[in-house]
Write a protein that holds these residues in place. Structure first.
Motif, PDB file in Angstrom:
ATOM      1  N   GLY A 191      37.838  45.138  18.755  1.00 22.81           N
ATOM      2  CA  GLY A 191      37.288  45.040  20.105  1.00 22.81           C
ATOM      3  C   GLY A 191      38.105  45.817  21.115  1.00 22.81           C
ATOM      4  O   GLY A 191      38.974  46.627  20.758  1.00 22.81           O
ATOM      5  N   ILE A 192      37.831  45.560  22.395  1.00 22.40           N
ATOM      6  CA  ILE A 192      38.520  46.240  23.494  1.00 22.40           C
ATOM      7  C   ILE A 192      38.818  45.217  24.585  1.00 22.40           C
ATOM      8  O   ILE A 192      37.928  44.457  24.981  1.00 22.40           O
ATOM      9  N   LEU A 193      40.055  45.223  25.064  1.00 15.89           N
ATOM     10  CA  LEU A 193      40.443  44.364  26.177  1.00 15.89           C
ATOM     11  C   LEU A 193      40.844  45.233  27.363  1.00 15.89           C
ATOM     12  O   LEU A 193      41.260  46.379  27.187  1.00 15.89           O
ATOM     13  N   ARG A 194      40.705  44.658  28.543  1.00 13.29           N
ATOM     14  CA  ARG A 194      41.066  45.371  29.773  1.00 13.29           C
ATOM     15  C   ARG A 194      41.936  44.469  30.629  1.00 13.29           C
ATOM     16  O   ARG A 194      41.601  43.305  30.857  1.00 13.29           O
ATOM     17  N   ALA A 195      43.066  45.010  31.098  1.00 10.47           N
ATOM     18  CA  ALA A 195      43.920  44.293  32.054  1.00 10.47           C
ATOM     19  C   ALA A 195      43.652  44.894  33.424  1.00 10.47           C
ATOM     20  O   ALA A 195      43.680  46.112  33.589  1.00 10.47           O
ATOM     21  N   PHE A 196      43.365  44.027  34.405  1.00 16.68           N
ATOM     22  CA  PHE A 196      43.087  44.533  35.740  1.00 16.68           C
ATOM     23  C   PHE A 196      43.651  43.613  36.814  1.00 16.68           C
ATOM     24  O   PHE A 196      43.857  42.419  36.593  1.00 16.68           O
ATOM     25  N   HIS A 197      43.896  44.210  37.977  1.00 16.13           N
ATOM     26  CA  HIS A 197      44.360  43.467  39.151  1.00 16.13           C
ATOM     27  C   HIS A 197      43.220  43.435  40.156  1.00 16.13           C
ATOM     28  O   HIS A 197      42.504  44.425  40.318  1.00 16.13           O
ATOM     29  N   MET A 198      43.042  42.289  40.802  1.00 13.83           N
ATOM     30  CA  MET A 198      42.016  42.189  41.833  1.00 13.83           C
ATOM     31  C   MET A 198      42.694  41.889  43.163  1.00 13.83           C
ATOM     32  O   MET A 198      43.474  40.942  43.254  1.00 13.83           O
ATOM     33  N   ASP A 199      42.395  42.711  44.180  1.00 20.29           N
ATOM     34  CA  ASP A 199      43.026  42.471  45.485  1.00 20.29           C
ATOM     35  C   ASP A 199      42.250  41.409  46.270  1.00 20.29           C
ATOM     36  O   ASP A 199      41.230  40.893  45.802  1.00 20.29           O
ATOM     37  N   ALA A 200      42.731  41.107  47.462  1.00 20.36           N
ATOM     38  CA  ALA A 200      42.152  40.018  48.271  1.00 20.36           C
ATOM     39  C   ALA A 200      40.688  40.272  48.627  1.00 20.36           C
ATOM     40  O   ALA A 200      39.915  39.334  48.809  1.00 20.36           O
ATOM     41  N   SER A 201      40.302  41.550  48.677  1.00 20.46           N
ATOM     42  CA  SER A 201      38.906  41.871  49.024  1.00 20.46           C
ATOM     43  C   SER A 201      37.991  41.883  47.798  1.00 20.46           C
ATOM     44  O   SER A 201      36.791  42.105  47.916  1.00 20.46           O
ATOM     45  N   GLY A 202      38.582  41.654  46.603  1.00 19.55           N
ATOM     46  CA  GLY A 202      37.770  41.640  45.378  1.00 19.55           C
ATOM     47  C   GLY A 202      37.704  42.982  44.660  1.00 19.55           C
ATOM     48  O   GLY A 202      37.013  43.124  43.655  1.00 19.55           O
TER      49      GLY A 202
END
Length: 197
Positions: A56-67
């Motif tokens: 499979g494939i995984l993704r690491a992401f950051h979400m800021d206060a505005s989404g």
């Protein structure tokens, strides 16, 4: 099991293990199947595991206060992924990690990793090399972002993830490259025109 062989092959690139050491290491792992779009780590959750991607494939992401999402990395089969700072320091996660398709991972808990270092010290070498390589990869990516055009970064991305690119949404690729999905569409259409001109 074939899945177990994959992680043993991954480790054997840097250290040699006896059968007993292999068995002990495998006994510490927990296999987990993840549905598409399922999060294995959420922002602010304490990061307790490091994950090895079997399929499979995984993704690491950051979400800021505005989404707004910024993709930090993708992990395909035979790759490791976690929120490293938060995993090492047992802090609340700064990242989210989600499956982009149905995936299967092997998880190693932080407490078990610490025990592994004590019982099989050569694993310290393995994880040191792995973290050095991750640091180098991120440094090169930062330099790429500063010195290459968006088009060049996109072509590098295609070379890095040739198979996975079909499974990754355009907006996720764009957020990894630090550009808008619309600009990525323009790059792709220019690529198509160049192919036929």
């Amino acid at each position: 099991m074939e899945e177990e062989l994959l992680i043993i092959k991954n480790i054997s690139r840097h250290i040699s293990l006896t059968n007993q050491e292999k068995s002990y290491f495998l006994s510490l792992l927990k296999q987990k199947k993840i549905a598409k779009k399922e999060l294995i780590l959420q922002h602010q959750q304490v990061c307790k595991e490091i994950n090895f991607v079997q399929s499979g494939i995984l993704r690491a992401f950051h979400m800021d206060a505005s989404g707004k999402e910024s993709t930090i990395m993708f992990a395909i089969s035979d790759w490791w992924i976690t929120d490293m700072y938060c995993f090492i320091n047992q802090k609340p996660a700064m990242l989210n990690i989600e499956a982009l398709e149905e995936s299967c991972i092997l998880q190693l808990q932080k407490d078990d990793l610490d025990q592994l270092y004590l019982n099989v010290p050569k694993f310290e070498r393995f994880f040191r090399i792995m973290m050095q390589n991750a640091y180098i990869r991120e440094q090169l990516r930062t330099i790429e972002n500063l010195s290459l055009s968006a088009e060049e970064r996109y072509y590098n991305f295609l070379r890095k993830y040739p198979e996975a690119v079909k499974q990754i949404k355009q907006k996720q690729i764009a957020s990894y490259l630090g550009i808008t999905p619309e600009f990525l569409s323009l790059i792709k259409s220019n690529k198509q025109k160049n192919r036929f001109s």
